[in-house]
Design an enzyme around this catalytic site. Structure first.
Site, short mmCIF file in Angstrom:
data_model
loop_
_atom_site.label_atom_id
_atom_site.label_comp_id
_atom_site.label_asym_id
_atom_site.label_seq_id
_atom_site.Cartn_x
_atom_site.Cartn_y
_atom_site.Cartn_z
N HIS A 50 0.74 -1.08 -0.06
CA HIS A 50 -0.15 -0.17 -0.13
C HIS A 50 0.81 1.30 -0.06
CE1 HIS A 50 -3.17 -2.71 2.15
NE2 HIS A 50 -3.67 -2.20 1.10
N CYS A 93 -2.57 0.40 10.15
CA CYS A 93 -3.69 -0.31 9.63
C CYS A 93 -4.44 -0.94 10.60
CB CYS A 93 -3.10 -1.46 8.46
SG CYS A 93 -2.05 -2.57 9.34
N1 LIG Z 1 -3.17 -0.80 5.65
C1 LIG Z 1 -2.47 -1.93 5.73
O1 LIG Z 1 -1.20 -1.82 5.85
N2 LIG Z 1 -2.93 -3.08 5.63
C2 LIG Z 1 -2.27 -4.24 5.79
C3 LIG Z 1 -3.23 -5.47 5.19
C4 LIG Z 1 -2.39 -6.58 5.29
C5 LIG Z 1 -3.10 -8.04 4.75
N3 LIG Z 1 -2.34 -9.17 5.01
C6 LIG Z 1 -3.38 -7.62 3.30
O2 LIG Z 1 -2.58 -8.22 2.44
O3 LIG Z 1 -4.56 -7.10 3.06
#
Ligand SMILES: NC(=O)NCCC[C@H](N)C(=O)O
Length: 282
Positions: free
Chosen positions: A187, A272
């Site tokens: 992201h 997150c």
């Molecule tokens: N905003 C973020 O950094 N989100 C992390 C999401 C990690 C989750 N394992 C994903 O791949 O969607």
């Protein structure tokens, strides 16, 4: 010149109103979501899969929530989504701009069921609710707000239609939406976040175009690029970036650290694990 009634005065947030002239006031509420029992099956895209210790993840999550509380945040738990391994990463499901909640359409299909509970939570708080629609995809982790500038990462999870829909949702409210290519990390906010003074920080090898950010400071560690602004000049950071913590402390910032190693194994970062709501209706 301000022509939009929603941007009523230059006298600061206390005097802002929405289009029905309801006053918006500063808020310090944060949404969080308890880890799913399936957390260890969460998605991994840019890093090697490592075994996640779910018990330790639970403890780390509690400590993260406690850090928010200690610094004055009223923590609101979104209904858990136990069938969704990645649901703890609540930031990806909603983007707040003032009191407007833009419910995302996550780029990974396995994460789409996460949004329902979040929509309910923000509606209950009185937010105006808006949605990203097919064919748009957007993960909240791709949205970085610096004042009224909203950077949107166009990468593996957020597509061009998603960027356009962010523009359509927030530009009428006074935001300037800037699209940023993201190819090296999951992201945009895996690569850059911003300090309280608006300086964008990031680890250069992970950023496609550092020159897009005016006032950029490079940091020595990848996870040093992630800060949550706790208010009162305090920054929440991961314990995995000690050199960056030292650099920022030396620049006069007040750094608070939490260990989130189990979430980092799933490409999560401090940002997150929560959604901060900074302006709500009185
Ligand atoms: N905003 C973020 O950094 N989100 C992390 C999401 C990690 C989750 N394992 C994903 O791949 O969607």
């Amino acid at each position: 010149m301000m022509t939009d009634r929603r941007r009523v005065s230059g006298a600061g947030p206390h005097h802002r109103t929405d289009r029905f002239e309801r006053p918006l006031v500063p808020s310090k509420k944060a949404l969080v979501r308890r880890p799913s029992p399936l957390l260890a099956d969460g998605l991994v895209t840019h890093i090697q899969r490592e075994k996640v210790d779910s018990g330790l993840a639970g403890e780390q999550w509690e400590a993260y929530v406690e850090a928010l509380r200690t610094h004055g945040w009223e923590v609101i738990e979104v209904e858990p989504a136990d069938d969704c391994p990645d649901s703890v990463f609540v930031e990806d499901t909603v983007v707040m701009y003032r009191n407007v909640a833009l419910i995302t359409r996550p780029g990974a299909e396995s994460r789409r069921a996460e949004t329902a509970g979040v929509e309910e939570a923000v509606a209950r708080l009185g937010c105006s609710v808006n949605w990203i629609w097919e064919p748009g995809t957007l993960d909240g982790g791709d949205v970085l707000k610096v004042g009224d500038t909203v950077y949107v990462g166009r990468g593996g999870r957020t597509n061009a239609a998603g960027v356009q829909q962010v523009r359509a949702a927030f530009e009428p409210l006074g935001a300037r939406v800037v699209a940023v290519p993201v190819s090296k990390v999951l992201h945009l906010k895996s690569a850059v976040t911003a300090l309280p003074d608006g300086t964008v920080i990031g680890h250069i090898p992970k950023i496609d175009r550092p020159s897009l950010f005016p006032g950029f400071l490079s940091v020595p560690e990848e996870s040093g690029a992630h800060v949550v602004l706790l208010g009162g000049g305090k920054l929440l950071m991961a314990a995995s970036a000690p050199k960056t913590a030292e650099l920022l402390t030396d620049l006069g910032h007040d750094v608070v650290t939490v260990d989130i190693s189990e979430f980092e194994k799933l490409e999560g970062c401090v940002t997150c694990l929560s959604v901060r709501l900074r302006e709500l209706y009185a």
